[in-house]
Design a protein around this motif. Structure first.
Motif, short mmCIF file in Angstrom:
data_model
loop_
_atom_site.label_atom_id
_atom_site.label_comp_id
_atom_site.label_asym_id
_atom_site.label_seq_id
_atom_site.Cartn_x
_atom_site.Cartn_y
_atom_site.Cartn_z
N ILE A 17 -4.04 118.68 29.71
CA ILE A 17 -3.00 117.71 29.93
C ILE A 17 -3.30 117.08 31.41
N ASP A 18 -3.50 115.88 31.44
CA ASP A 18 -3.70 115.22 32.79
C ASP A 18 -2.29 114.86 33.57
N ASP A 19 -2.38 114.36 34.73
CA ASP A 19 -1.68 114.02 35.71
C ASP A 19 -0.44 113.12 35.00
N THR A 20 -1.00 112.38 33.92
CA THR A 20 -0.16 111.23 33.21
C THR A 20 0.58 111.95 32.06
N ASP A 21 0.41 113.16 32.13
CA ASP A 21 1.18 113.83 30.66
C ASP A 21 0.44 113.58 29.48
N THR A 22 -0.96 113.24 29.47
CA THR A 22 -1.56 112.86 28.14
C THR A 22 -2.61 114.19 27.88
N THR A 23 -2.60 114.41 26.57
CA THR A 23 -3.60 115.49 26.27
C THR A 23 -4.91 114.79 26.20
N THR A 24 -5.72 115.54 27.06
CA THR A 24 -7.24 114.98 27.07
C THR A 24 -8.04 116.06 26.24
N GLY A 25 -7.72 117.06 25.58
CA GLY A 25 -8.30 117.79 24.84
C GLY A 25 -7.84 119.22 24.85
N VAL A 26 -8.55 119.93 23.74
CA VAL A 26 -7.99 121.28 23.80
C VAL A 26 -9.31 122.26 23.73
N GLU A 27 -9.04 123.61 24.13
CA GLU A 27 -9.88 124.61 23.86
C GLU A 27 -9.42 125.49 22.81
N VAL A 28 -10.24 125.90 21.95
CA VAL A 28 -10.13 126.95 21.14
C VAL A 28 -10.61 127.99 21.28
N ILE A 29 -9.67 129.23 21.52
CA ILE A 29 -10.01 130.64 22.02
C ILE A 29 -9.68 131.54 21.15
N GLU A 30 -10.85 132.33 20.81
CA GLU A 30 -10.61 133.81 20.08
C GLU A 30 -10.82 134.90 20.80
N ASP A 31 -11.36 134.64 22.14
CA ASP A 31 -11.42 135.91 23.19
C ASP A 31 -10.16 136.88 23.06
N PRO A 32 -10.48 138.13 22.75
CA PRO A 32 -9.24 139.12 22.48
C PRO A 32 -8.51 139.03 23.70
N ALA A 33 -9.11 139.17 24.91
CA ALA A 33 -8.14 139.20 26.25
C ALA A 33 -7.42 138.17 26.45
N ALA A 34 -7.82 136.84 26.09
CA ALA A 34 -6.97 135.80 26.33
C ALA A 34 -6.01 135.67 25.50
N VAL A 35 -6.35 136.02 24.21
CA VAL A 35 -5.16 135.99 22.99
C VAL A 35 -4.31 136.69 23.41
#
Length: 177
Positions: free
Chosen positions: A131-149
Motif C-alpha cells: 500500500i502506497d503513501d496515498t493508502d492505495t493498494t499497489t499489489g500483493v505478494e502471495v507467500i507460502e514460505d513456512p517461516a513467513a506464514v
C-alpha cells in the motif's frame, strides 16, 4: 517476490477451507475515502449495513460451510477518520459472520506486530498487501514460505489475545450525534 494485482488473488476468498484472517494496519484506505458511504459518514451519517454486498454474501456463504473470517484492526488513539469509518461499518460485516476486533497501535507496537496489512488463508497462504503513501493498494505478494506464514500466524494469535470486539470500541469512540 513479484507483486501481482489484488484481483489475481480474489479467488482465495471463496476457495479457502477453514480460516481467512486479515491484519489491518493503516490509518485509512483510499478506496474508503473515495466512496459515498465515507462521504456521508463525514457528514455525520452512520453507515447502513449492506447485507447484500458481495463481501457479506460471501462471508455468510463461507460461514454456512463452517469457514471463518476474522480481522484485527490496529487503531490509533484517538482513531483517525478512516479508522472511525471502519469501526462504524464493521457491524454489517459482523452481522454477516465476520469477527472483527480492534487493538490499539500502542499495544500492537509493544508486542511487535507487523506494520503492513496482510491476509492469511488457512494458516498456509500469506498475502502481503503493498500500500502506497496515498493508502492505495499497489499489489500483493502471495507467500507460502513456512517461516513467513508462521510469523503471520504468530501475529494473528498474539493480536487476537489482546484485541477487543469492534462493537465495544464503537460504543466508546462513536462521535456524538
Amino acid at each position: 517476490m513479484p507483486l501481482v494485482p489484488f484481483e489475481e488473488i480474489t479467488h482465495l476468498f471463496a476457495e479457502f477451507e477453514h480460516t481467512a484472517f486479515r491484519l489491518e494496519t493503516r490509518r485509512g484506505y483510499a478506496t474508503d475515502r473515495a466512496g459515498e458511504r465515507f462521504q456521508a459518514f463525514q457528514r455525520g451519517f452512520d453507515p447502513r449495513p449492506e447485507p447484500e454486498h458481495p463481501w457479506n454474501v460471501n462471508v455468510r456463504d463461507k460461514a454456512g460451510q463452517g469457514a471463518h473470517f476474522s480481522r484485527i484492526r490496529i487503531v490509533d488513539e484517538p482513531p483517525t477518520d478512516g479508522q472511525l469509518f471502519l469501526i462504524a461499518t464493521a457491524a454489517g460485516n459482523v452481522a454477516a459472520g465476520e469477527d472483527i476486533r480492534v487493538i490499539s497501535r500502542a499495544v500492537a507496537d509493544s508486542v511487535g506486530l507487523p506494520d503492513y496489512d496482510f491476509w492469511l488463508f488457512d494458516s498456509r497462504v500469506l498475502v502481503r498487501m503493498h500500500i502506497d503513501d496515498t493508502d492505495t493498494t499497489t499489489g500483493v505478494e502471495v507467500i507460502e514460505d513456512p517461516a513467513a506464514v508462521l510469523a503471520a500466524c504468530r501475529a494473528r494469535d498474539t493480536s487476537w489475545a489482546l484485541a477487543v470486539p469492534t462493537a465495544q470500541v464503537w460504543a466508546q469512540v462513536r462521535p456524538p450525534v
